[in-house]
Design a protein around this motif. Structure first.
Motif, PDB file in Angstrom:
ATOM      1  N   LYS A  85      -3.748  31.645  72.640  1.00  0.00           N
ATOM      2  CA  LYS A  85      -4.838  30.790  73.096  1.00  0.00           C
ATOM      3  C   LYS A  85      -6.030  30.847  72.140  1.00  0.00           C
ATOM      4  CE  LYS A  85      -3.369  28.974  76.951  1.00  0.00           C
ATOM      5  NZ  LYS A  85      -3.873  29.427  78.240  1.00  0.00           N
ATOM      6  N   THR A  86      -6.327  32.039  71.594  1.00  0.00           N
ATOM      7  CA  THR A  86      -7.520  32.196  70.759  1.00  0.00           C
ATOM      8  C   THR A  86      -7.238  31.977  69.276  1.00  0.00           C
ATOM      9  OG1 THR A  86      -7.158  34.601  70.600  1.00  0.00           O
ATOM     10  CG2 THR A  86      -8.549  33.804  72.403  1.00  0.00           C
ATOM     11  N   GLY A  87      -5.945  31.845  68.915  1.00  0.00           N
ATOM     12  CA  GLY A  87      -5.602  31.582  67.521  1.00  0.00           C
ATOM     13  C   GLY A  87      -5.730  32.786  66.606  1.00  0.00           C
ATOM     14  N   LEU A  88      -5.613  33.989  67.187  1.00  0.00           N
ATOM     15  CA  LEU A  88      -5.720  35.202  66.389  1.00  0.00           C
ATOM     16  C   LEU A  88      -4.369  35.894  66.298  1.00  0.00           C
ATOM     17  CD1 LEU A  88      -9.053  36.771  67.730  1.00  0.00           C
ATOM     18  CD2 LEU A  88      -8.724  35.487  65.620  1.00  0.00           C
ATOM     19  N   GLU A  89      -4.132  36.546  65.179  1.00  0.00           N
ATOM     20  CA  GLU A  89      -2.946  37.380  65.038  1.00  0.00           C
ATOM     21  C   GLU A  89      -3.120  38.590  65.949  1.00  0.00           C
ATOM     22  OE1 GLU A  89      -0.318  40.406  63.872  1.00  0.00           O
ATOM     23  OE2 GLU A  89      -2.447  40.536  63.373  1.00  0.00           O
ATOM     24  N   ARG A  90      -2.028  39.022  66.581  1.00  0.00           N
ATOM     25  CA  ARG A  90      -2.138  40.028  67.640  1.00  0.00           C
ATOM     26  C   ARG A  90      -2.794  41.329  67.178  1.00  0.00           C
ATOM     27  NH1 ARG A  90       2.181  41.204  72.375  1.00  0.00           N
ATOM     28  NH2 ARG A  90       1.366  43.184  73.116  1.00  0.00           N
ATOM     29  N   ALA A 142       8.514  23.342  78.086  1.00  0.00           N
ATOM     30  CA  ALA A 142       7.684  22.175  78.411  1.00  0.00           C
ATOM     31  C   ALA A 142       6.873  22.420  79.672  1.00  0.00           C
ATOM     32  CB  ALA A 142       8.565  20.938  78.566  1.00  0.00           C
ATOM     33  N   VAL A 143       7.499  23.034  80.674  1.00  0.00           N
ATOM     34  CA  VAL A 143       6.806  23.330  81.929  1.00  0.00           C
ATOM     35  C   VAL A 143       5.681  24.331  81.683  1.00  0.00           C
ATOM     36  CG1 VAL A 143       7.044  24.445  84.182  1.00  0.00           C
ATOM     37  CG2 VAL A 143       8.726  22.749  83.442  1.00  0.00           C
ATOM     38  N   GLU A 144       5.965  25.365  80.915  1.00  0.00           N
ATOM     39  CA  GLU A 144       4.943  26.378  80.623  1.00  0.00           C
ATOM     40  C   GLU A 144       3.754  25.760  79.890  1.00  0.00           C
ATOM     41  OE1 GLU A 144       4.412  30.625  78.176  1.00  0.00           O
ATOM     42  OE2 GLU A 144       6.332  29.573  78.190  1.00  0.00           O
ATOM     43  N   GLN A 145       4.034  24.917  78.898  1.00  0.00           N
ATOM     44  CA  GLN A 145       2.952  24.293  78.139  1.00  0.00           C
ATOM     45  C   GLN A 145       2.158  23.315  79.010  1.00  0.00           C
ATOM     46  OE1 GLN A 145       5.079  22.590  74.811  1.00  0.00           O
ATOM     47  NE2 GLN A 145       4.923  24.455  73.589  1.00  0.00           N
ATOM     48  N   GLY A 146       2.854  22.583  79.856  1.00  0.00           N
ATOM     49  CA  GLY A 146       2.172  21.646  80.744  1.00  0.00           C
ATOM     50  C   GLY A 146       1.261  22.355  81.726  1.00  0.00           C
ATOM     51  N   LEU A 147       1.737  23.451  82.299  1.00  0.00           N
ATOM     52  CA  LEU A 147       0.925  24.208  83.253  1.00  0.00           C
ATOM     53  C   LEU A 147      -0.254  24.883  82.559  1.00  0.00           C
ATOM     54  CD1 LEU A 147       3.707  25.786  85.492  1.00  0.00           C
ATOM     55  CD2 LEU A 147       2.175  23.887  86.054  1.00  0.00           C
ATOM     56  N   ALA A 148      -0.047  25.327  81.316  1.00  0.00           N
ATOM     57  CA  ALA A 148      -1.143  25.937  80.564  1.00  0.00           C
ATOM     58  C   ALA A 148      -2.240  24.918  80.306  1.00  0.00           C
ATOM     59  CB  ALA A 148      -0.622  26.507  79.242  1.00  0.00           C
ATOM     60  N   ARG A 149      -1.853  23.680  79.984  1.00  0.00           N
ATOM     61  CA  ARG A 149      -2.858  22.638  79.762  1.00  0.00           C
ATOM     62  C   ARG A 149      -3.607  22.319  81.046  1.00  0.00           C
ATOM     63  NH1 ARG A 149      -2.039  16.279  78.353  1.00  0.00           N
ATOM     64  NH2 ARG A 149      -1.768  16.245  80.605  1.00  0.00           N
ATOM     65  N   GLU A 150      -2.875  22.319  82.175  1.00  0.00           N
ATOM     66  CA  GLU A 150      -3.522  22.028  83.459  1.00  0.00           C
ATOM     67  C   GLU A 150      -4.516  23.131  83.831  1.00  0.00           C
ATOM     68  OE1 GLU A 150      -4.281  20.097  87.188  1.00  0.00           O
ATOM     69  OE2 GLU A 150      -3.803  19.534  85.135  1.00  0.00           O
ATOM     70  N   MET A 162      -2.530  15.248  86.704  1.00  0.00           N
ATOM     71  CA  MET A 162      -1.669  16.409  86.427  1.00  0.00           C
ATOM     72  C   MET A 162      -0.748  16.057  85.268  1.00  0.00           C
ATOM     73  SD  MET A 162      -0.587  14.297  88.821  1.00  0.00           S
ATOM     74  CE  MET A 162       0.798  13.175  88.994  1.00  0.00           C
ATOM     75  N   PRO A 163      -0.246  17.036  84.537  1.00  0.00           N
ATOM     76  CA  PRO A 163       0.702  16.753  83.458  1.00  0.00           C
ATOM     77  C   PRO A 163       1.997  16.170  84.022  1.00  0.00           C
ATOM     78  CG  PRO A 163      -0.197  18.979  83.269  1.00  0.00           C
ATOM     79  CD  PRO A 163      -0.583  18.472  84.616  1.00  0.00           C
ATOM     80  N   VAL A 164       2.499  15.143  83.357  1.00  0.00           N
ATOM     81  CA  VAL A 164       3.775  14.528  83.756  1.00  0.00           C
ATOM     82  C   VAL A 164       4.739  14.620  82.585  1.00  0.00           C
ATOM     83  CG1 VAL A 164       4.949  12.416  84.452  1.00  0.00           C
ATOM     84  CG2 VAL A 164       2.689  12.956  85.396  1.00  0.00           C
ATOM     85  N   ILE A 165       5.890  15.207  82.840  1.00  0.00           N
ATOM     86  CA  ILE A 165       6.934  15.332  81.830  1.00  0.00           C
ATOM     87  C   ILE A 165       8.023  14.317  82.153  1.00  0.00           C
ATOM     88  CG2 ILE A 165       8.676  16.844  80.805  1.00  0.00           C
ATOM     89  CD1 ILE A 165       6.882  19.219  81.576  1.00  0.00           C
ATOM     90  N   MET A 166       8.236  13.362  81.260  1.00  0.00           N
ATOM     91  CA  MET A 166       9.233  12.320  81.479  1.00  0.00           C
ATOM     92  C   MET A 166      10.622  12.837  81.102  1.00  0.00           C
ATOM     93  SD  MET A 166       7.102  10.063  82.526  1.00  0.00           S
ATOM     94  CE  MET A 166       8.187   8.634  82.726  1.00  0.00           C
ATOM     95  N   MET A 167      11.651  12.350  81.824  1.00  0.00           N
ATOM     96  CA  MET A 167      13.032  12.746  81.558  1.00  0.00           C
ATOM     97  C   MET A 167      13.916  11.501  81.488  1.00  0.00           C
ATOM     98  SD  MET A 167      13.405  15.851  84.336  1.00  0.00           S
ATOM     99  CE  MET A 167      13.268  14.690  85.723  1.00  0.00           C
ATOM    100  N   SER A 168      14.852  11.506  80.556  1.00  0.00           N
ATOM    101  CA  SER A 168      15.796  10.394  80.484  1.00  0.00           C
ATOM    102  C   SER A 168      16.950  10.735  79.557  1.00  0.00           C
ATOM    103  CB  SER A 168      15.110   9.123  79.989  1.00  0.00           C
ATOM    104  OG  SER A 168      16.061   8.069  79.900  1.00  0.00           O
ATOM    105  N   GLY A 169      18.106  10.146  79.878  1.00  0.00           N
ATOM    106  CA  GLY A 169      19.262  10.310  79.003  1.00  0.00           C
ATOM    107  C   GLY A 169      19.572   9.057  78.222  1.00  0.00           C
ATOM    108  N   HIS A 170      18.803   7.981  78.472  1.00  0.00           N
ATOM    109  CA  HIS A 170      19.103   6.701  77.837  1.00  0.00           C
ATOM    110  C   HIS A 170      17.883   6.039  77.209  1.00  0.00           C
ATOM    111  CE1 HIS A 170      22.909   7.035  79.970  1.00  0.00           C
ATOM    112  NE2 HIS A 170      22.237   7.222  81.086  1.00  0.00           N
TER     113      HIS A 170
END
Length: 232
Positions: free
Chosen positions: A205-210, A113-121, A75-83
């Motif tokens: 997704k298809t790379g076309l102008e609307r 980030a969540v939307e893009q990760g879920l789209a990839r999944e 599954m997609p993993v999004i890392m988080m850190s402040g340091h």
């Protein structure tokens, strides 16, 4: 929506991320350390994980590497850190992290980030479902324009997970342009169903102008209401 696992040792951040993602309609499970994350990963099978790097027992990068080496990084993993440093972020992406968010995390960056990760999944699951149909082997089929039976090639099954299977077949005994139009129509109908009729997302997704996408769908005779839940 999606099942999301949030792993962070700070209670305030866990609660905040829970509220935000829950308001977006996701099912959210929380873990405060690597031990709880391991158990939740096996129990809940999340669609996406938000993983803090600095934790007291096992750091997030080590846990990410553990999942990668044991075949659990599915599954997609999004890392988080402040340091974390740039080197840490690069190491995490090399291991298999989908993205890296620096704390404090803004709402816009989190949701994007969540939307893009879920789209990839979703795309990964759909691609994994394009497999030969077992029942097709050993069968025969008659090609249009030819009365002699020939061995059937494996049927391509495209599945939007979860959801009903969609089997596509094409008549190859046609002029190239007609055959191509048939494929393109099936292609766009598939993406319309995947994106619940959202023209904006299908265009991305298809790379076309609307505007060009609208013209293309009209030209192919695609039913724009197919799979639509709400107009976007």
């Amino acid at each position: 929506m999606a099942n999301i696992l949030v792993v962070d040792d700070e209670l305030g951040i866990r609660d905040l991320l829970f509220e935000i993602l829950n308001d977006e309609g996701h099912n959210v499970e929380l873990a405060e350390n690597a031990a709880e994350a391991r158990a939740a990963r096996l129990r809940a099978r999340p669609d996406l994980v938000l993983l803090d790097i600095w934790m007291p027992d096992t750091d997030g990068v080590s846990l990410l590497k553990e999942w990668a080496t044991t075949g659990l990084l599915s599954m997609p993993v999004i890392m988080m850190s402040g340091h974390a440093t740039i080197d840490t972020a690069v190491d995490a992406t090399r291991i298999g992290a989908f993205a890296f968010l620096e704390k404090p995390i803004t709402l816009q960056k989190l949701l994007k980030a969540v939307e893009q990760g879920l789209a990839r999944e979703t795309a990964r699951r759909a691609a994994a479902a394009v497999v030969p149909s077992p029942s097709a082997y050993g069968a025969v089929v008659t090609i249009v324009g030819d009365n002699s039976p020939v061995p059937m090639l494996p049927t391509i099954v495209a599945v939007a997970d979860p959801g009903p299977q969609s089997v596509q077949s094409f008549d190859l005994d046609r002029p190239l342009r007609d055959a191509r139009d048939g494929f393109e129509k099936a292609y766009f109908e598939f993406h319309l169903a995947m994106e619940h009729g959202s023209m904006t997302r299908v265009a991305e997704k298809t790379g076309l102008e609307r505007t060009h996408l609208y013209r293309k769908l009209k030209q192919l005779g695609v039913d724009l209401s197919r799979g639509r839940k709400s107009a976007v």
